[in-house]
Design an enzyme around this catalytic site. Structure first.
Site, PDB file in Angstrom:
ATOM      1  CG  HIS A   1     -34.763  17.155  25.598  1.00 38.58           C
ATOM      2  ND1 HIS A   1     -34.950  18.367  24.988  1.00 38.58           N
ATOM      3  CD2 HIS A   1     -33.466  17.150  26.026  1.00 38.58           C
ATOM      4  CE1 HIS A   1     -33.813  19.067  25.055  1.00 38.58           C
ATOM      5  NE2 HIS A   1     -32.914  18.354  25.691  1.00 38.58           N
TER       6      HIS A   1
ATOM      7  N   GLY B   1     -32.648  25.001  20.599  1.00 39.43           N
ATOM      8  CA  GLY B   1     -32.895  26.310  21.216  1.00 39.43           C
ATOM      9  C   GLY B   1     -33.487  26.226  22.616  1.00 39.43           C
ATOM     10  CB  THR B   2     -33.397  23.494  25.127  1.00 43.34           C
ATOM     11  OG1 THR B   2     -33.461  22.555  24.063  1.00 43.34           O
ATOM     12  CG2 THR B   2     -34.260  23.047  26.291  1.00 43.34           C
ATOM     13  CB  THR B   3     -29.853  27.141  26.222  1.00 43.04           C
ATOM     14  OG1 THR B   3     -29.350  25.801  26.089  1.00 43.04           O
ATOM     15  CG2 THR B   3     -29.110  27.863  27.324  1.00 43.04           C
TER      16      THR B   3
ATOM     17  CE  LYS C   1     -26.870  21.122  21.364  1.00 41.78           C
ATOM     18  NZ  LYS C   1     -26.601  21.630  22.754  1.00 41.78           N
TER      19      LYS C   1
HETATM   20  P1  A3P Z   1     -25.593  25.983  17.340  1.00 45.71           P
HETATM   21  O1  A3P Z   1     -24.914  24.709  17.695  1.00 45.71           O
HETATM   22  O2  A3P Z   1     -26.161  25.978  15.967  1.00 45.71           O
HETATM   23  O3  A3P Z   1     -24.759  27.188  17.610  1.00 45.71           O
HETATM   24  P2  A3P Z   1     -30.066  23.725  22.951  1.00 45.71           P
HETATM   25  O4  A3P Z   1     -30.130  24.913  23.832  1.00 45.71           O
HETATM   26  O5  A3P Z   1     -31.408  23.123  22.672  1.00 45.71           O
HETATM   27  O6  A3P Z   1     -29.046  22.761  23.392  1.00 45.71           O
HETATM   28  O7  A3P Z   1     -29.628  24.270  21.512  1.00 45.71           O
HETATM   29  C1  A3P Z   1     -28.302  24.674  21.282  1.00 45.71           C
HETATM   30  C2  A3P Z   1     -28.255  25.631  20.126  1.00 45.71           C
HETATM   31  O8  A3P Z   1     -28.835  26.885  20.504  1.00 45.71           O
HETATM   32  C3  A3P Z   1     -26.840  25.919  19.720  1.00 45.71           C
HETATM   33  O9  A3P Z   1     -26.879  26.148  18.307  1.00 45.71           O
HETATM   34  C4  A3P Z   1     -26.545  27.185  20.527  1.00 45.71           C
HETATM   35  O10 A3P Z   1     -25.471  27.933  20.028  1.00 45.71           O
HETATM   36  C5  A3P Z   1     -27.863  27.919  20.395  1.00 45.71           C
HETATM   37  N1  A3P Z   1     -28.116  28.892  21.469  1.00 45.71           N
HETATM   38  C6  A3P Z   1     -27.703  28.828  22.759  1.00 45.71           C
HETATM   39  N2  A3P Z   1     -28.121  29.907  23.426  1.00 45.71           N
HETATM   40  C7  A3P Z   1     -28.822  30.677  22.559  1.00 45.71           C
HETATM   41  C8  A3P Z   1     -29.495  31.942  22.679  1.00 45.71           C
HETATM   42  N3  A3P Z   1     -29.516  32.604  23.816  1.00 45.71           N
HETATM   43  N4  A3P Z   1     -30.098  32.421  21.568  1.00 45.71           N
HETATM   44  C9  A3P Z   1     -30.075  31.748  20.409  1.00 45.71           C
HETATM   45  N5  A3P Z   1     -29.448  30.568  20.232  1.00 45.71           N
HETATM   46  C10 A3P Z   1     -28.828  30.026  21.300  1.00 45.71           C
END
Ligand code: A3P
Length: 320
Positions: free
Chosen positions: A131, A69-71, A67
């Protein structure tokens, strides 16, 4: 417990049952494995990867705290590496696939369900993700020249993001997980691949001693100055942007392609499923704000987490 351990072989079931356990967020229990709290299936996959994964010097690993910013980092890394192969304006894979399909996790995809995958067909350089905390990585990742890009995020926002996410994906029969309950678990480190401060510190120190091996990134910094970090990432990975590319706006083009709004609004991310386990892709996109924690934290919660961070991070040089 039985439900959590369903997909496990007997060998792993026995091992998992011998570990310290606590109530989990989306599985009944989390287990303490090599210093971190994990779901049974994550432990089985991590151990399988430890046994079988062979890193190559040319491999690139996207590593992160869940959670944080992995994606986003997966999308950016993929787009940077493949910018000669695909045209952003036309049929770029990121238009049709969730980043997690393009950059698979060792623990949720490749080594999930006790698989021993044949990774020899993946063209090199291979782009993979995990992770898994530093100390539990398959040995060859650390001993080879393979590079790692690591992202983490302010623990306040990471908590809020994790709490929202878990409530979307946890089994309905468990009922919602209250924020206070979740926060207590989080502060004690009891959260998937937590304690998060230990996760971050492992990679933080590794990036200090091996700056060519680990690039340590923070979500907040990247949000503030995406172009700078896209260039830094490209340079670190070994695909620096040429002056010509910079002049013609390739950096911004990649930034836009991977932006939250662009990815969130794609059909594959609105309707798709299964990029990670069986979750709906849309749950990976929520708000992407820095500082959303102010909308959720009570003064008591602020005080408690600030105190933990002070205790855990002070003297490390890592701050948020
Ligand atoms: P929020 O829940 O604060 O909105 P992960 O990818 O590690 O699961 O992290 C998820 C978080 O990254 C979520 O934060 C999500 O909305 C945000 N996120 C997903 N895609 C993103 C992107 N392309 N740029 C920036 N933040 C992103």
């Amino acid at each position: 417990t039985e439900q959590d351990n369903e997909g496990l072989t007997n060998e792993y079931k026995e091992l998992v049952c011998s570990l310290p356990k606590e109530r989990g967020w989306r599985t009944q229990n989390l287990y303490l494995y090599q210093g971190f709290w994990c779901q049974p299936n994550e432990i089985q996959a991590t151990m399988s990867a430890q046994k079988h994964f062979q890193a190559h010097d040319s491999d690139l690993m996207v590593v992160s705290v869940p959670k944080s910013g992995t994606t986003w980092l997966k999308a950016l890394t993929f787009a940077i590496m493949n910018r000669e192969k695909y045209d952003v304006a036309k049929s770029h894979p990121l238009h049709f696939s969730n980043p997690h399909e393009l950059v698979p996790f060792l623990e949720y995809k490749l080594y999930a369900d006790n698989k021993i995958p044949d990774l020899s067909h993946i063209p090199r350089p291979r782009l993979l993700a995990t992770h898994i905390p530093l100390g539990s990585l398959p040995g060859s990742i650390r001993s080879s020249k393979c590079k790692m890009v690591y992202i983490c995020r302010n623990p306040f926002d990471t908590f809020v993001s994790a709490w929202h996410f878990i409530n979307k994906i946890r089994p309905a029969s468990y009922g919602p997980l209250g924020i206070e309950d979740a926060f207590n678990m989080y502060c004690r480190g009891v959260v998937g691949f937590g304690p998060y401060w230990d996760h971050m510190l492992g990679y933080w120190y590794e990036s200090l001693t091996k700056p060519d091996k680990v690039l340590f990134l923070k979500y907040e910094d990247m949000k503030e100055n995406p172009d700078y970090y896209i260039k830094k990432l490209a340079l670190f990975l070994g695909w620096p942007f040429t002056l010509q590319e910079e002049k013609t706006g390739v950096v911004q083009e990649i930034g836009n392609l991977c932006s939250f709004k662009n990815l969130r609004d794609l059909e594959v991310n609105k309707k798709g499923k299964g990029a990670i386990a069986d979750f709906e892709n849309k749950n990976l996109f929520r708000k992407a704000d820095v500082g959303d924690w102010v909308n959720h934290f009570t003064p008591m919660m602020v005080q408690r987490l600030a105190h933990i961070m002070e205790e855990k991070l002070s003297g490390s040089g890592l701050s948020f």
